[in-house]
Scaffold this motif. Structure first.
Motif, PDB file in Angstrom:
ATOM      1  N   MET A 637      -0.968   3.173  -7.413  1.00  0.00           N
ATOM      2  CA  MET A 637      -2.319   3.712  -7.487  1.00  0.00           C
ATOM      3  C   MET A 637      -2.974   3.203  -8.762  1.00  0.00           C
ATOM      4  O   MET A 637      -2.316   2.970  -9.771  1.00  0.00           O
ATOM      5  CB  MET A 637      -2.305   5.245  -7.491  1.00  0.00           C
ATOM      6  N   GLU A 638      -4.305   3.049  -8.697  1.00  0.00           N
ATOM      7  CA  GLU A 638      -5.029   2.589  -9.871  1.00  0.00           C
ATOM      8  C   GLU A 638      -5.389   3.772 -10.767  1.00  0.00           C
ATOM      9  O   GLU A 638      -5.770   4.843 -10.286  1.00  0.00           O
ATOM     10  CB  GLU A 638      -6.307   1.863  -9.458  1.00  0.00           C
ATOM     11  N   HIS A 639      -5.281   3.552 -12.074  1.00  0.00           N
ATOM     12  CA  HIS A 639      -5.635   4.571 -13.057  1.00  0.00           C
ATOM     13  C   HIS A 639      -6.577   3.928 -14.072  1.00  0.00           C
ATOM     14  O   HIS A 639      -6.290   2.863 -14.618  1.00  0.00           O
ATOM     15  CB  HIS A 639      -4.382   5.104 -13.757  1.00  0.00           C
ATOM     16  N   ARG A 640      -7.711   4.575 -14.303  1.00  0.00           N
ATOM     17  CA  ARG A 640      -8.715   4.017 -15.203  1.00  0.00           C
ATOM     18  C   ARG A 640      -8.592   4.647 -16.580  1.00  0.00           C
ATOM     19  O   ARG A 640      -8.454   5.861 -16.712  1.00  0.00           O
ATOM     20  CB  ARG A 640     -10.119   4.259 -14.643  1.00  0.00           C
ATOM     21  N   VAL A 641      -8.664   3.805 -17.593  1.00  0.00           N
ATOM     22  CA  VAL A 641      -8.679   4.265 -18.981  1.00  0.00           C
ATOM     23  C   VAL A 641     -10.127   4.205 -19.439  1.00  0.00           C
ATOM     24  O   VAL A 641     -10.747   3.130 -19.438  1.00  0.00           O
ATOM     25  CB  VAL A 641      -7.783   3.392 -19.866  1.00  0.00           C
TER      26      VAL A 641
END
Length: 679
Positions: A637-641
């Protein structure tokens, strides 16, 4: 052509829970098994349980997931191990027509529908066309470039695969290009296919699917339906069969549409037709076809419970050419509910949690990986105590399934089984699952089905459901129990004169004081005196009935409360306290803490281990609070910082493709008041 060759040795082209599930049925049928694994998984449970195992190669610079996406390596593994059939499980290449064709071309039996059917249904856009031609109502599919303001909101979806990956809700046309690009990257990583499309997003809808079983002789069964509306990030969390409160006319229409669709493409094996049923205050709207999964579903156990069938067994029997019985599909009996136990934190944007699983036990489970024959609890799990939970694969640890005489019975059994599970070392969504199963909107879905929809686990309700089962008072009692257990445990840690009790001190007027912090960072202090071997808590209404190093019984306002205490132990400094009031994890506060290293106040550490997939800013850029700085992939899954405040990018020590551990610096900002980001 109807297959007639028996399956003697089966290679399972998968890992984790589904691999173990397939291996269990093979053992029952006397079929030899071959497991595959990526480097570093040599001692994984599915590897240990197979008769033979083959290590898959990983291309240089790639991760372990890529091992399971290499069809040539999987076919070579089957040949080298002497397998005569391949079962793809779910995920990875399970809906890849090229892989199905490669297996058959190698002279092996493919346990699943033919490559042509996979091709037609594996692409969601092509599946919609086939469904429409078969007279099944469908939701429109749009190219992202063709979406206009009047189409909003839309759901961006991956053409291939499933499991919520590659899906994004878009309500603003200006955000579409970015969200589509993000979905493409996520889909390419998970399924090897970056193609995406858009369809209308229904704010309140029920996700209802029909289980199909079809043989090579023209018989197609609809084995009832499942409701999978309780979702997070468009991925199912709770599933049940039959679907509660579904009008009989709608139920029959869905069954008929699924059979017609399967018959239209000559489908064989197990599959699932998924539908969206709009929810209105007056009931349900017209259902539309979403997609067909040409594989076994994660949630297949609930159908097994209510039908009494082993779906994996029937996949194998159909692959060998056996016809379905003339008697027709069995009528559903009772009710079954499944909960997916994830290593993630619902209160922190569903962020995955990693670490060592020091304890994993569901005492209520009657069976594992096998259909229940009577009301009870089933556990299908891909992990064992002692396993390390990383970020390379999906964060699902296990599925817990309850089968009951009716829906209320199943919900009660499942919530109790989860509430009493021992899960130490890695954070999970367990408390959310228990609260959701006990929530009136879910519990009353048979009478008020409009309350059950895909928005159940969102907004204010999510904040309510994600709260820990243990409240602050329970945490304080757990901390007292942990303190008493620690004192009792010290009884054997040193040399004491005969008759001297644990925790003895030469100044009995001074109480013992132990401090712990809770997962939320709250500090709790426990104080008690020990007089002649008796512990006296400094809290009104609390009396110690008994205390050992691992079990404490308190009387609290006249009520007996028992607490089991675990830890600290090697590799785990936390203390885990279990009681009927809820599980509590506590961290002892060191009375002489080591100095804390200085950290740049503008540094942004990696929230978890993973791979940097994109950097969206450059050194010197001005950024606004909430602006995406870079993106990471973890657990597929993509996780945004994002920027925690307005500022300027001072340092970017990482680049796309870098694998980083948790806590590694990703960016450094100088926080300043500015007029806005660079254009």
């Amino acid at each position: 052509m109807t297959p007639t060759r028996p399956i003697n040795t089966l290679l399972v082209a998968n890992r984790g829970e589904i691999a173990r599930r397939i291996l269990r049925t093979c053992r029952t049928l006397g079929v030899a098994t071959v497991a595959v694994h990526a480097p570093g998984e040599e001692d994984a449970p599915h590897v240990r349980e197979a008769d033979t195992a083959v290590r898959l190669p990983v291309p240089e610079g790639r991760g372990p997931v890529d091992a399971y996406l290499d069809s040539d390596a999987l076919v070579a593994a089957a040949r080298s191990a002497g397998a005569d059939a391949v079962h793809p499980g779910y995920g990875f290449l399970s809906e890849n027509a090229a892989f199905a064709r490669a297996v058959v071309d190698a002279g092996l039996t493919w346990v699943g529908p033919g490559a042509e059917a996979v091709e037609q249904m594996g692409s969601k856009t092509l599946a919609k066309k086939v469904a429409r031609d078969a007279g099944v109502p469908v939701a429109d599919a749009l190219d992202p470039a063709d979406v206009r303001a009047e189409h909003l909101p839309v759901l961006v979806k991956a053409v291939s695969g499933g499991g919520g990956r590659g899906m994004r809700v878009v309500r603003d046309l200006d955000a579409l290009a970015f969200e589509a690009e993000t979905a493409r990257a996520e889909a390419a990583s998970a399924f090897g296919d970056p193609a995406v499309f858009c369809e209308p997003y229904v704010e309140r809808g029920r996700h209802v699917e029909v289980q199909i079983l079809a043989d090579h002789h023209g018989t197609v069964w609809a084995l009832g339906e499942r409701d999978c509306s309780a979702q997070r990030r468009h991925q199912k969390v709770l599933e049940e069969a039959p679907a509660p409160g579904l009008p009989e006319e709608t139920r029959q229409r869905l069954h008929r549409a699924a059979r017609d669709l399967a018959a239209a493409i000559g489908y064989t094996g197990a599959g699932t037709a998924e539908f969206l049923v709009p929810v209105t205050d007056g009931g349900t709207g017209e259902p539309v076809f979403l997609e067909m999964n040409t594989r076994l579903q994660v949630e297949h156990p609930v159908t097994e419970c209510v039908t009494g069938l082993d779906l994996v067994e029937w996949q194998l029997r159909i692959a060998e050419g056996e016809p379905l019985p003339d008697t027709g599909p069995p009528a559903p009996r009772g009710h079954a509910v499944e909960a997916r136990l994830y290593a993630e934190d619902p209160r922190d944007g569903w962020r995955p949690r990693t670490g060592t699983l020091h304890a994993f036990d569901v005492p209520a489970a009657d069976v594992s990986f096998a259909p229940l024959t009577a009301p009870g609890v089933r556990l299908d799990h891909g992990v064992e105590a002692g396993d390390t939970v990383g970020t390379d694969f999906d964060p699902m640890l296990a599925k817990v399934i309850a089968y009951g005489r009716d829906r209320r019975d199943a919900l009660r059994r499942l919530s109790a089984a989860l509430a009493h599970a021992r899960l130490h070392g890695v954070g999970t969504n367990r408390d959310l699952l228990v609260r959701a199963l006990r929530h009136p909107d879910l519990a009353d879905a048979e009478r008020r089905p409009e309350r059950l929809h895909t928005g159940l686990l969102t907004g204010d309700r999510l904040a309510e459901l994600a709260r820990p089962l243990a409240d602050a008072d329970t945490e304080d009692l757990a901390a007292l129990a942990a303190s008493l257990a620690s004192v009792e445990g010290s009884r054997g840690s040193g040399v004491l004169p005969p008759g001297v009790p644990a925790g003895w001190r030469n100044l009995p007027s001074a109480p013992h004081r132990r401090r712990h912090t809770t997962p939320d960072g709250r500090e709790t202090t426990s104080a008690f005196r020990s007089v002649r071997g008796t512990h006296l808590p400094e809290r009104d209404g609390v009396r110690v009935l008994s205390a050992t190093a691992d079990h404490v019984v308190l009387e609290v306002d006249g009520l007996r409360r028992a607490f089991d205490v675990y830890g600290p132990r090697p590799g785990d400094t936390d203390v885990h306290v279990e009681s009927a009031l809820g599980a509590v994890t506590l961290t002892p506060v060191d009375p002489l803490p080591a100095p804390v290293p200085t950290v740049d106040p503008g540094a942004l550490p990696a929230p978890l281990p993973g791979t940097v997939t994109a950097v969206d800013v450059a050194v010197g850029d001005r950024v606004r609070e909430g602006q995406t700085l870079l993106r990471m992939e973890a657990m597929k899954m993509e996780h945004r910082v994002t920027a925690p405040a307005d500022g300027t990018v001072r340092e970017l020590p990482v680049g796309a493709g870098d694998r980083v551990p948790a806590g590694a610096p990703l960016a450094v900002l100088d926080h300043t008041d500015n007029e806005g980001p660079d254009q």
